[in-house]
Enzyme design. Structure first.
Site, PDB file in Angstrom:
ATOM      1  N   ARG A  48       0.817  -1.209   0.000  1.00 44.83           N
ATOM      2  CA  ARG A  48       0.000   0.000   0.000  1.00 44.83           C
ATOM      3  C   ARG A  48       0.854   1.264   0.000  1.00 44.83           C
ATOM      4  O   ARG A  48       0.306   2.366  -0.026  1.00 44.83           O
ATOM      5  CB  ARG A  48      -0.863   0.010   1.249  1.00 44.83           C
ATOM      6  CG  ARG A  48      -2.349   0.170   0.925  1.00 44.83           C
ATOM      7  CD  ARG A  48      -3.110  -0.508   1.968  1.00 44.83           C
ATOM      8  NE  ARG A  48      -4.424  -0.043   2.196  1.00 44.83           N
ATOM      9  CZ  ARG A  48      -5.440  -0.873   2.371  1.00 44.83           C
ATOM     10  NH1 ARG A  48      -5.254  -2.166   2.271  1.00 44.83           N
ATOM     11  NH2 ARG A  48      -6.625  -0.403   2.658  1.00 44.83           N
TER      12      ARG A  48
ATOM     13  N   ARG B 291      -9.578   7.547   4.415  1.00 41.59           N
ATOM     14  CA  ARG B 291      -9.005   6.390   3.705  1.00 41.59           C
ATOM     15  C   ARG B 291      -8.788   6.704   2.226  1.00 41.59           C
ATOM     16  O   ARG B 291      -7.800   6.279   1.639  1.00 41.59           O
ATOM     17  CB  ARG B 291      -9.932   5.175   3.863  1.00 41.59           C
ATOM     18  CG  ARG B 291      -9.881   4.589   5.273  1.00 41.59           C
ATOM     19  CD  ARG B 291     -11.078   3.702   5.568  1.00 41.59           C
ATOM     20  NE  ARG B 291     -11.133   2.510   4.776  1.00 41.59           N
ATOM     21  CZ  ARG B 291     -12.257   1.857   4.483  1.00 41.59           C
ATOM     22  NH1 ARG B 291     -13.427   2.302   4.944  1.00 41.59           N
ATOM     23  NH2 ARG B 291     -12.228   0.774   3.765  1.00 41.59           N
TER      24      ARG B 291
HETATM   25  P1  AMP Z   1      -8.721  -2.928   4.054  1.00 44.60           P
HETATM   26  O1  AMP Z   1      -9.537  -4.021   4.611  1.00 44.60           O
HETATM   27  O2  AMP Z   1      -7.752  -3.393   2.990  1.00 44.60           O
HETATM   28  O3  AMP Z   1      -9.553  -1.759   3.601  1.00 44.60           O
HETATM   29  O4  AMP Z   1      -7.790  -2.392   5.255  1.00 44.60           O
HETATM   30  C1  AMP Z   1      -8.357  -1.858   6.433  1.00 44.60           C
HETATM   31  C2  AMP Z   1      -7.316  -1.075   7.190  1.00 44.60           C
HETATM   32  O5  AMP Z   1      -6.234  -1.935   7.578  1.00 44.60           O
HETATM   33  C3  AMP Z   1      -6.640   0.063   6.413  1.00 44.60           C
HETATM   34  O6  AMP Z   1      -7.398   1.255   6.437  1.00 44.60           O
HETATM   35  C4  AMP Z   1      -5.323   0.201   7.185  1.00 44.60           C
HETATM   36  O7  AMP Z   1      -5.511   0.878   8.411  1.00 44.60           O
HETATM   37  C5  AMP Z   1      -4.991  -1.249   7.507  1.00 44.60           C
HETATM   38  N1  AMP Z   1      -4.177  -1.866   6.441  1.00 44.60           N
HETATM   39  C6  AMP Z   1      -4.528  -2.897   5.635  1.00 44.60           C
HETATM   40  N2  AMP Z   1      -3.536  -3.209   4.796  1.00 44.60           N
HETATM   41  C7  AMP Z   1      -2.514  -2.362   5.069  1.00 44.60           C
HETATM   42  C8  AMP Z   1      -1.220  -2.164   4.525  1.00 44.60           C
HETATM   43  N3  AMP Z   1      -0.762  -2.913   3.517  1.00 44.60           N
HETATM   44  N4  AMP Z   1      -0.442  -1.185   5.075  1.00 44.60           N
HETATM   45  C9  AMP Z   1      -0.888  -0.441   6.088  1.00 44.60           C
HETATM   46  N5  AMP Z   1      -2.102  -0.550   6.640  1.00 44.60           N
HETATM   47  C10 AMP Z   1      -2.923  -1.506   6.136  1.00 44.60           C
END
Ligand code: AMP
Length: 211
Positions: free
Chosen positions: A88, A170
């Site tokens: 990310r 986000r």
């Molecule tokens: P997601 O389910 O992919 O939308 O991720 C939810 C949250 O998890 C994100 O808003 C971040 O806070 C954290 N997160 C998930 N993947 C990552 C990543 N590769 N690097 C940093 N934070 C992450």
């Protein structure tokens, strides 16, 4: 096959990741799902990650990189993987290249699912997750009803970070920190663009035609 799925929050990565990994029999590695489990189980990592996630910020690179390193070491190459929500940041992407190189592995394809911002907000605010089978679905057009999971009849819940204030944060984080990865993988000749605006089935077919 080793794949990365890129796209803003709400682009449909989680949904399409399930379609891809069940067809190609590769591991679905969702850093968001793993981190939510860590938070739920109140682990050391979960406690560190929780505040960032609640605020719609990224969990620090070193924590996420260490998490992925452990998975790669533990699972080896297997039949391959699909990364959903990782990398990310450019730091994560470069470190990931290094880790794979050390294992003698490379990424085969990176698929970027794009959807316009207004549509992303609508999708995220009406997104629900099944508490029994983890199916991701939408209550769009059903806002007033007490809808159940269309797959298993389980109870649906709204992710804590799917509220408007956190969604805004986000999407900002995505623009600033994750979008540059499109260029990074494009320069490596690995990037495939997919329009993610239409139905799940249509987007799925677009992705399958690339794979
Ligand atoms: P997601 O389910 O992919 O939308 O991720 C939810 C949250 O998890 C994100 O808003 C971040 O806070 C954290 N997160 C998930 N993947 C990552 C990543 N590769 N690097 C940093 N934070 C992450």
């Amino acid at each position: 096959m080793r794949l990365i799925l890129l796209g803003a929050p709400g682009a449909g990565k989680g949904t399409q990741a399930k379609n891809i990994t069940s067809k190609y029999d590769i591991a679905h590695i969702s850093t968001g799902d793993i981190l939510r489990d860590e938070v739920k189980n109140n682990t050391e990592l979960g406690i560190k990650a929780n505040q960032y996630m609640k605020e719609g910020k990224l969990v620090p690179d070193e924590l996420v990189i260490e998490m992925i390193r452990r998975i790669l070491v533990k699972d080896g190459s297997g039949t391959g993987f699909l990364m959903d929500g990782f990398p990310r940041t450019l730091v994560q992407a470069k470190k990931f290249d290094e880790m794979l190189a050390n294992l003698g592995q490379t990424i085969d394809k990176v698929i970027n699912i794009s959807v316009e911002p207004a549509r992303l907000i609508k999708r995220l605010t009406s997104r629900r997750v099944c508490s029994s089978c983890n199916n991701i679905c939408s209550i769009e057009g059903n806002e007033d009803s007490t809808m159940q999971c269309p797959l298993c009849g389980g109870q649906l819940y709204k992710r804590k970070d799917d509220n408007e204030e956190v969604i805004e944060q986000r999407l900002k984080v995505y623009e600033q920190q994750t979008k540059p990865l499109i260029d990074y993988y494009s320069k490596k000749g690995l990037l495939f663009e997919v329009d993610g605006t239409d139905t799940e089935a249509e987007v799925k077919e677009r992705i399958f035609s690339i794979l």
